[in-house]
Write an enzyme that holds these catalytic residues in place. Structure first.
Site: not given
Ligand code: CAA
Length: 386
Positions: A132, A135, A367
């Site tokens: 969370p 990233g 990705e």
């Protein structure tokens, strides 16, 4: 149709393309829209892909794979995604982010135990890095792996984990030390049946709905030290190198989406008549098609180049990020223009271009976002110049 062999690839690649294309048209196309509407994971298709050797394309035959090169793998993902980008996502996350890292960093014991299950498609793989609060800044993950004798105990939360709903095996990244940098991170092979591992239902999302993305909770999940992938502290490098290969897969997926949008646009433009003639005769439409075709082909060349560098054993970080950046932005633009050419029909959920538009967006995010790709490209170039 189209320019998908303008590189004049040797015949083997053309044969592979036509086999995958036929499979995708015959077996995948009939269920694409329904799977999307119901966010239904295409379990039967994945099983069939396993039987055809497509769930372990670049895996050594010694471990049950097909032993294909990475260029073949890119063509596989491109052709699957041309019909259903969700299937491109499932196969790509399974292959480049789970099976390939296991092949590269696994011990013989780990490969013997897990790789043939992945390569045959009997076990689906997932790559659990994102959290969370972590990233793009992947080195800031908070999941802990505390060692006690011959075992580690993993605690933390992973989000947006592709394939988690059906995966039997996860590569999980966690901190084994507290120095606060990327050297604390290690990678672990985690069995889905491990007590303390809980997978939430798939997120409700804009596109690639048949490919599930889930939150995975780890509450003191016990993992044998024998199932640590690589050495302690090597996890960040394993994650980054895996993502280098993964980004070629996403670039190939984007090329497939762009190709589909191009083909649908041409087919529609020649049959749709306005002002007494096919809209393909208007320059406004011709220029859109010309731009789309040029950009699809440029993205394809960047993608194949990155795959060929991987096949030559060269460093692919720069080439993979360039391919992923260009191809993902290309496919979002191609899908937007395809809707414009189709007019209100393109806006209808009954028509596939609407789905391609929704599916395309994630290629600029997962990705590594387009911004992360630009960070990688700039930092590589600046390092080279120093
Ligand atoms: N290969 C090998 N090593 C690498 C590497 C690579 N591609 N990239 C970096 N490294 C190494 C560096 O050499 C450096 O090592 P040393 O300290 O030993 O020199 C170390 O890693 C740290 O490198 P950076 O300083 O460049 O790392 P950073 O913290 O600044 O991160 C980043 C850079 C590019 C932003 C990186 O964090 C990144 O790629 N972020 C995006 C993450 C991402 O793609 N997440 C997607 C997860 S998967 C997913 O989307 C869902 C799914 O299920 C598929």
């Amino acid at each position: 149709m189209g320019l998908s062999n303008c590189l004049a690839l040797p015949e083997d690649y053309q044969v592979l393309r036509s086999i995958v294309r036929k499979f995708a048209e015959d077996r995948i196309r009939p269920q694409v829209l329904q799977n999307d509407r119901e966010a239904r994971f295409p379990a039967g298709i994945i099983e069939e892909l396993g039987q055809l050797g497509f769930m372990g394309a670049p895996i050594n035959p010694q471990y049950g794979g097909s032993g294909s090169d990475f260029l073949s793998y890119a063509i596989l993902i491109e052709e699957l995604s041309r019909v259903d980008p969700s299937i491109g996502t499932i196969v790509s996350a399974h292959t480049s982010l789970t099976a390939v890292p296991l092949q590269r960093w696994g011990t013989e014991e780990q490969k013997g135990k897990y790789l043939s299950l992945l390569a045959s498609g009997k076990t689906l793989g997932a790559f659990a890095l994102t959290e969370p609060e972590s990233g793009t800044d992947a080195a800031s993950i908070q999941t802990r792996a505390s060692r006690d004798g011959d075992h580690y105990f993993l605690t933390g939360t992973k989000v947006w984990i592709t394939n988690a709903s059906h995966a039997g095996l996860f590569i999980v990244f966690a901190r084994t030390d507290n120095r606060g940098n990327h050297k604390d991170i290690s990678a672990f092979i985690v069995d889905r049946e491990s007590p303390g591992l809980v997978v939430d239902p798939s997120e409700s999302k804009l596109g690639i709905k048949a490919a599930h993305s889930c939150t995975v909770h780890l509450d003191g999940v016990k993992v044998s030290a024998r199932d640590r992938l690589g050495e302690e502290g090597q996890g960040f490098k394993i994650a980054m190198q895996s993502l280098d290969g993964g980004r070629i897969g996403i670039a190939a997926q984007a090329v497939g989406i762009g190709q589909a949008c191009l083909e649908m646009s041409i087919q529609y433009a020649v049959q749709r008549r306005q002002f007494g003639r096919p809209i393909a005769e208007f320059q406004a439409i011709q220029w859109k098609i010309a731009d789309m075709a040029t950009q699809v082909e440029a993205a394809r060349l960047l993608t194949y180049r990155a795959a060929m560098l991987e096949d030559k054993g060269e460093n692919i970080t720069l080439a993979a990020s360039m391919a992923k950046l260009f191809a993902s932005e290309m496919c979002v633009s191609a899908a937007r223009e395809a809707i414009q050419i189709h007019g209100s029909l393109g806006y209808s959920a009954e028509y596939p271009v609407e789905k391609f538009y929704r599916d395309s967006k994630v290629t600029e995010i997962y990705e590594g976002t387009s911004e992360a790709q630009r960070m990688v490209i700039a930092s590589r170039l600046l390092k080279e110049l120093q």
